[in-house]
Design a protein around this motif. Structure first.
Motif, PDB file in Angstrom:
ATOM      1  N   UNK A  77       0.866  -1.265   0.155  1.00  0.00           N
ATOM      2  CA  UNK A  77       0.269  -0.046  -0.059  1.00  0.00           C
ATOM      3  C   UNK A  77       0.703   1.292   0.103  1.00  0.00           C
ATOM      4  N   UNK A  78       1.852   1.274   0.823  1.00  0.00           N
ATOM      5  CA  UNK A  78       2.875   2.412   0.858  1.00  0.00           C
ATOM      6  C   UNK A  78       3.612   2.511  -0.438  1.00  0.00           C
ATOM      7  N   UNK A  79       3.585   1.820  -1.208  1.00  0.00           N
ATOM      8  CA  UNK A  79       4.309   1.844  -2.624  1.00  0.00           C
ATOM      9  C   UNK A  79       3.430   2.777  -3.484  1.00  0.00           C
ATOM     10  N   UNK A  80       1.973   2.714  -3.188  1.00  0.00           N
ATOM     11  CA  UNK A  80       1.194   3.537  -4.216  1.00  0.00           C
ATOM     12  C   UNK A  80       0.648   4.813  -3.457  1.00  0.00           C
ATOM     13  N   UNK A  81       0.531   4.509  -2.037  1.00  0.00           N
ATOM     14  CA  UNK A  81      -0.017   5.858  -1.551  1.00  0.00           C
ATOM     15  C   UNK A  81       0.961   6.322  -0.350  1.00  0.00           C
ATOM     16  N   UNK A  82       0.781   7.797  -0.079  1.00  0.00           N
ATOM     17  CA  UNK A  82       1.670   8.189   1.094  1.00  0.00           C
ATOM     18  C   UNK A  82       0.794   8.014   2.360  1.00  0.00           C
ATOM     19  N   UNK A  83       1.392   7.370   2.872  1.00  0.00           N
ATOM     20  CA  UNK A  83       0.517   6.960   4.415  1.00  0.00           C
ATOM     21  C   UNK A  83       0.930   8.121   5.441  1.00  0.00           C
ATOM     22  N   UNK A  84       0.083   8.669   5.909  1.00  0.00           N
ATOM     23  CA  UNK A  84       0.284   9.670   6.964  1.00  0.00           C
ATOM     24  C   UNK A  84       0.333   9.082   8.461  1.00  0.00           C
ATOM     25  N   UNK A  85      -0.686   8.050   8.726  1.00  0.00           N
ATOM     26  CA  UNK A  85      -0.654   7.536  10.061  1.00  0.00           C
ATOM     27  C   UNK A  85      -0.798   6.089  10.129  1.00  0.00           C
ATOM     28  N   UNK A  86      -0.141   5.251  10.969  1.00  0.00           N
ATOM     29  CA  UNK A  86      -0.514   3.737  11.230  1.00  0.00           C
ATOM     30  C   UNK A  86      -0.739   3.381  12.656  1.00  0.00           C
ATOM     31  N   UNK A  87      -1.789   2.663  12.663  1.00  0.00           N
ATOM     32  CA  UNK A  87      -2.419   2.354  13.987  1.00  0.00           C
ATOM     33  C   UNK A  87      -2.076   0.941  14.071  1.00  0.00           C
ATOM     34  N   UNK A  88      -1.322   0.637  15.334  1.00  0.00           N
ATOM     35  CA  UNK A  88      -1.124  -0.846  15.514  1.00  0.00           C
ATOM     36  C   UNK A  88      -1.674  -1.413  16.771  1.00  0.00           C
ATOM     37  N   UNK A  89      -2.461  -2.620  16.406  1.00  0.00           N
ATOM     38  CA  UNK A  89      -3.094  -3.376  17.603  1.00  0.00           C
ATOM     39  C   UNK A  89      -2.430  -4.708  17.869  1.00  0.00           C
ATOM     40  N   UNK A  90      -1.604  -4.784  18.788  1.00  0.00           N
ATOM     41  CA  UNK A  90      -0.945  -6.239  19.175  1.00  0.00           C
ATOM     42  C   UNK A  90      -0.889  -6.418  20.425  1.00  0.00           C
ATOM     43  N   UNK A  91      -0.584  -7.872  20.923  1.00  0.00           N
ATOM     44  CA  UNK A  91      -0.248  -8.098  22.351  1.00  0.00           C
ATOM     45  C   UNK A  91      -1.420  -9.064  22.997  1.00  0.00           C
ATOM     46  N   UNK A  92      -2.329  -8.906  22.435  1.00  0.00           N
ATOM     47  CA  UNK A  92      -3.522  -9.762  23.206  1.00  0.00           C
ATOM     48  C   UNK A  92      -3.297 -11.245  22.946  1.00  0.00           C
TER      49      UNK A  92
END
Length: 349
Positions: free
Chosen positions: A182-197
């Motif tokens: 996705x980042x190769x096609x679009x300029x990503x402004x923010x990323x949200x990460x959900x992990x650990x559960x």
């Protein structure tokens, strides 16, 4: 068996919320669908959690773990989730309207004519996949995109790359390739990460989780510009999950808080000059469940606030976020992003 039944009846049950008595009875529900591989994995990990703590306590915890596994419905995610998410994302356009804020009727497939969009990627486990929600509009991805759109007053294009059952390392292996594409096609402004559960359920140590998380963040930062903001979702304290009986909830709480401390240490140690990484702190529902004046409830009418109950924050399994849980989490994530930008602006002066 008697002791376990007693724990479920309420004498041993951890009562974390004043409104917990209003919880509806768990059923398989209209969204229930068997996911045998994941259910077997969950049974194994919950059983592992209950071992090694003494014979009497071990029997009680193991019985509780097996009961939770047997009675908790396995809910599906929305269509086109995870690897099948729309390649060009979904776009929120009607920002700021009451209907959009409340009902989530806010998105459509890319039509090619949206310009000046804020590009948002969510990456992670089952909350990002949207488990327990009918549509992506109602899931964490859509609600977060709507919150960003309301705050920024502009369209938001978003992607939700999540899969149920993934640990931090599993997210790195399976989901970050989708982010890179996705980042190769679009300029990503923010990323949200959900992990650990799932690291908690697997029984991972804080050290192992920290190693996995560090590698995951490295993989994310290598996939996007240095200007991309990265927001980590705080790992929930298992003591406050309504579907877990005490003392199993207490044991899992100890593990989840240990891993959350490790997450904070990892984020605090990130090198200056790299992508700005912050943790979005999720308040305990008990802290504001009966506080109708809380600004996080500004999307609700007063009569809705008065009738608010714990089940309004969760899906039918009383585990995955849904309803007001996703709306409020989205607002908190958007506010975290705004605070990050404010901090950056102050440092630049």
């Amino acid at each position: 068996a008697f002791l376990f039944h007693l724990s479920r009846s309420g004498n041993f049950r951890h009562q974390s919320f004043t409104n917990v008595g209003k919880l509806h009875t768990m059923t398989s529900g209209k969204m229930s669908r068997p996911r045998r591989k994941e259910r077997n994995s969950m049974a194994t990990t919950l059983a592992k959690v209950a071992t090694g703590v003494g014979s009497f306590a071990g029997i009680l915890l193991a019985s509780q773990a097996l009961y939770v596994f047997a009675t908790t419905p396995c809910l599906p995610p929305p269509d086109n989730s995870g690897h099948r998410f729309e390649e060009d994302g979904l776009v929120v356009t009607n920002y700021g309207t009451n209907d959009a804020r409340k009902n989530g009727k806010n998105e459509h497939r890319n039509s090619g004519d949206e310009i000046n969009c804020f590009n948002l990627v969510l990456i992670g486990d089952s909350p990002v996949e949207g488990v327990g929600n009918k549509t992506h509009s109602e899931a964490l991805g859509g609600r977060t995109a709507q919150a960003f759109s309301n705050m920024l007053r502009k369209p938001v294009r978003y992607w939700s790359f999540g899969k149920s059952g993934l640990t931090a390392d599993g997210i790195r292996v399976e989901m970050t390739p989708l982010l890179r594409k996705t980042a190769r096609k679009y300029d990503i402004h923010a990323i949200v990460v959900s992990c650990g559960v799932n690291n908690v359920l697997k029984g991972d140590s804080a050290a192992l989780f920290g190693k996995e998380l560090d590698s995951l963040i490295d993989s994310i930062t290598a996939s996007c510009p240095i200007t991309t903001s990265i927001i980590m979702l705080e790992l929930i304290d298992f003591a406050y999950l309504p579907f877990l009986p005490w003392p199993l909830s207490k044991l899992l709480s100890w593990r989840s808080t240990s891993l959350q401390k490790e997450m904070k240490a990892i984020v605090d140690d990130r090198e200056v000059g790299r992508n700005h990484v912050e943790i979005a702190s999720l308040p305990k529902i008990s802290d504001f469940l009966n506080d109708s004046s809380n600004i996080l409830f500004d999307h609700m009418k007063q009569e809705e606030k008065d009738a608010l109950q714990l089940s309004d924050f969760y899906a039918d399994d009383n585990f995955h976020p849904a309803g007001h849980g996703n709306i409020i989490a989205g607002k908190i994530i958007a506010n975290t992003y705004r605070n990050m930008k404010d901090q950056s602006a102050l440092k630049a002066r």
